[in-house]
Scaffold this motif. Structure first.
Motif, PDB file in Angstrom:
ATOM      1  N   MET A 172      85.609-175.223   7.053  1.00  0.00           N
ATOM      2  CA  MET A 172      85.402-173.874   6.543  1.00  0.00           C
ATOM      3  C   MET A 172      86.584-173.494   5.670  1.00  0.00           C
ATOM      4  SD  MET A 172      84.715-170.465   8.725  1.00  0.00           S
ATOM      5  CE  MET A 172      83.767-169.206   7.956  1.00  0.00           C
ATOM      6  N   THR A 173      86.298-172.785   4.588  1.00  0.00           N
ATOM      7  CA  THR A 173      87.369-172.373   3.692  1.00  0.00           C
ATOM      8  C   THR A 173      88.177-171.242   4.306  1.00  0.00           C
ATOM      9  OG1 THR A 173      85.923-170.822   2.565  1.00  0.00           O
ATOM     10  CG2 THR A 173      86.090-173.033   1.623  1.00  0.00           C
ATOM     11  N   GLU A 174      89.393-171.145   3.874  1.00  0.00           N
ATOM     12  CA  GLU A 174      90.271-170.084   4.362  1.00  0.00           C
ATOM     13  C   GLU A 174      89.768-168.745   3.846  1.00  0.00           C
ATOM     14  OE1 GLU A 174      94.948-168.742   4.068  1.00  0.00           O
ATOM     15  OE2 GLU A 174      94.322-170.672   3.255  1.00  0.00           O
ATOM     16  N   MET A 175      89.756-167.751   4.701  1.00  0.00           N
ATOM     17  CA  MET A 175      89.304-166.409   4.332  1.00  0.00           C
ATOM     18  C   MET A 175      90.498-165.489   4.190  1.00  0.00           C
ATOM     19  SD  MET A 175      86.077-166.372   4.129  1.00  0.00           S
ATOM     20  CE  MET A 175      84.601-167.155   4.664  1.00  0.00           C
ATOM     21  N   LYS A 176      90.470-164.659   3.173  1.00  0.00           N
ATOM     22  CA  LYS A 176      91.494-163.640   2.941  1.00  0.00           C
ATOM     23  C   LYS A 176      90.816-162.286   2.927  1.00  0.00           C
ATOM     24  CE  LYS A 176      94.913-166.480   1.924  1.00  0.00           C
ATOM     25  NZ  LYS A 176      96.185-166.524   2.567  1.00  0.00           N
ATOM     26  N   GLN A 177      91.442-161.309   3.543  1.00  0.00           N
ATOM     27  CA  GLN A 177      90.902-159.958   3.541  1.00  0.00           C
ATOM     28  C   GLN A 177      91.348-159.230   2.280  1.00  0.00           C
ATOM     29  OE1 GLN A 177      92.014-157.948   7.153  1.00  0.00           O
ATOM     30  NE2 GLN A 177      90.360-158.915   8.288  1.00  0.00           N
ATOM     31  N   LEU A 178      90.462-158.373   1.779  1.00  0.00           N
ATOM     32  CA  LEU A 178      90.748-157.574   0.611  1.00  0.00           C
ATOM     33  C   LEU A 178      90.197-156.172   0.831  1.00  0.00           C
ATOM     34  CD1 LEU A 178      91.627-157.278  -2.395  1.00  0.00           C
ATOM     35  CD2 LEU A 178      89.312-158.039  -2.981  1.00  0.00           C
ATOM     36  N   PRO A 179      91.085-155.241   1.120  1.00  0.00           N
ATOM     37  CA  PRO A 179      90.594-153.858   1.250  1.00  0.00           C
ATOM     38  C   PRO A 179      90.090-153.395  -0.122  1.00  0.00           C
ATOM     39  CG  PRO A 179      92.878-154.037   1.982  1.00  0.00           C
ATOM     40  CD  PRO A 179      92.511-155.331   1.334  1.00  0.00           C
ATOM     41  N   ILE A 180      88.919-152.822  -0.157  1.00  0.00           N
ATOM     42  CA  ILE A 180      88.349-152.405  -1.432  1.00  0.00           C
ATOM     43  C   ILE A 180      87.578-151.107  -1.254  1.00  0.00           C
ATOM     44  CG2 ILE A 180      86.273-153.802  -1.125  1.00  0.00           C
ATOM     45  CD1 ILE A 180      86.466-154.418  -4.158  1.00  0.00           C
ATOM     46  N   ARG A 181      87.651-150.266  -2.274  1.00  0.00           N
ATOM     47  CA  ARG A 181      86.921-148.999  -2.252  1.00  0.00           C
ATOM     48  C   ARG A 181      85.845-149.058  -3.324  1.00  0.00           C
ATOM     49  NH1 ARG A 181      92.333-145.535  -2.475  1.00  0.00           N
ATOM     50  NH2 ARG A 181      92.583-147.096  -4.089  1.00  0.00           N
ATOM     51  N   PHE A 182      84.646-148.588  -2.972  1.00  0.00           N
ATOM     52  CA  PHE A 182      83.523-148.589  -3.893  1.00  0.00           C
ATOM     53  C   PHE A 182      83.098-147.157  -4.202  1.00  0.00           C
ATOM     54  CE2 PHE A 182      82.948-152.681  -1.717  1.00  0.00           C
ATOM     55  CZ  PHE A 182      82.851-153.524  -2.814  1.00  0.00           C
ATOM     56  N   PRO A 183      82.631-146.920  -5.419  1.00  0.00           N
ATOM     57  CA  PRO A 183      81.990-145.630  -5.689  1.00  0.00           C
ATOM     58  C   PRO A 183      80.772-145.483  -4.777  1.00  0.00           C
ATOM     59  CG  PRO A 183      82.426-146.823  -7.737  1.00  0.00           C
ATOM     60  CD  PRO A 183      82.691-147.775  -6.598  1.00  0.00           C
ATOM     61  N   ALA A 184      80.403-144.261  -4.485  1.00  0.00           N
ATOM     62  CA  ALA A 184      79.321-143.994  -3.536  1.00  0.00           C
ATOM     63  C   ALA A 184      78.019-144.683  -3.931  1.00  0.00           C
ATOM     64  CB  ALA A 184      79.097-142.489  -3.394  1.00  0.00           C
ATOM     65  N   ASP A 185      77.698-144.702  -5.235  1.00  0.00           N
ATOM     66  CA  ASP A 185      76.433-145.318  -5.643  1.00  0.00           C
ATOM     67  C   ASP A 185      76.443-146.829  -5.449  1.00  0.00           C
ATOM     68  OD1 ASP A 185      78.326-145.555  -7.768  1.00  0.00           O
ATOM     69  OD2 ASP A 185      76.727-145.727  -9.258  1.00  0.00           O
ATOM     70  N   VAL A 186      77.585-147.465  -5.656  1.00  0.00           N
ATOM     71  CA  VAL A 186      77.694-148.912  -5.449  1.00  0.00           C
ATOM     72  C   VAL A 186      77.612-149.221  -3.958  1.00  0.00           C
ATOM     73  CG1 VAL A 186      79.180-150.938  -5.737  1.00  0.00           C
ATOM     74  CG2 VAL A 186      79.017-149.234  -7.569  1.00  0.00           C
ATOM     75  N   LYS A 187      78.263-148.423  -3.141  1.00  0.00           N
ATOM     76  CA  LYS A 187      78.232-148.612  -1.687  1.00  0.00           C
ATOM     77  C   LYS A 187      76.803-148.473  -1.163  1.00  0.00           C
ATOM     78  CE  LYS A 187      80.331-148.682   2.459  1.00  0.00           C
ATOM     79  NZ  LYS A 187      79.239-149.082   3.327  1.00  0.00           N
ATOM     80  N   ALA A 188      76.076-147.482  -1.677  1.00  0.00           N
ATOM     81  CA  ALA A 188      74.690-147.284  -1.251  1.00  0.00           C
ATOM     82  C   ALA A 188      73.829-148.476  -1.671  1.00  0.00           C
ATOM     83  CB  ALA A 188      74.136-145.990  -1.844  1.00  0.00           C
ATOM     84  N   TRP A 189      74.047-148.990  -2.895  1.00  0.00           N
ATOM     85  CA  TRP A 189      73.296-150.152  -3.369  1.00  0.00           C
ATOM     86  C   TRP A 189      73.584-151.358  -2.490  1.00  0.00           C
ATOM     87  CZ3 TRP A 189      74.585-154.964  -5.284  1.00  0.00           C
ATOM     88  CH2 TRP A 189      73.546-155.690  -5.891  1.00  0.00           C
ATOM     89  N   LEU A 190      74.864-151.576  -2.154  1.00  0.00           N
ATOM     90  CA  LEU A 190      75.235-152.693  -1.274  1.00  0.00           C
ATOM     91  C   LEU A 190      74.554-152.569   0.084  1.00  0.00           C
ATOM     92  CD1 LEU A 190      79.040-153.139  -1.935  1.00  0.00           C
ATOM     93  CD2 LEU A 190      77.254-154.840  -2.310  1.00  0.00           C
ATOM     94  N   ALA A 191      74.555-151.376   0.629  1.00  0.00           N
ATOM     95  CA  ALA A 191      73.917-151.159   1.933  1.00  0.00           C
ATOM     96  C   ALA A 191      72.424-151.475   1.854  1.00  0.00           C
ATOM     97  CB  ALA A 191      74.153-149.724   2.399  1.00  0.00           C
TER      98      ALA A 191
END
Length: 50
Positions: free
Chosen positions: A1-20
């Motif tokens: 398995m590849t190494e995973m790195k965390q990345l805190p990220i903030r999304f605009p509300a419309d992008v977050k809703a689309w992702l959900a």
């Protein structure tokens, strides 16, 4: 398995809703949807760079 790195990220509300919505429709996590979208962009860029 590849190494995973965390990345805190903030999304605009419309992008977050689309992702959900995408995660719900695909039965996946929002994290998986972000990775899928970024990988698709990477592949498009690589295809045009050749």
């Amino acid at each position: 398995m590849t190494e995973m790195k965390q990345l805190p990220i903030r999304f605009p509300a419309d992008v977050k809703a689309w992702l959900a919505d995408q995660a719900r429709l695909n039965g996946s996590s929002q994290n998986s949807e972000v990775i899928r979208a970024v990988r698709e962009r990477m592949e498009r860029q690589e295809a045009t760079s050749v």
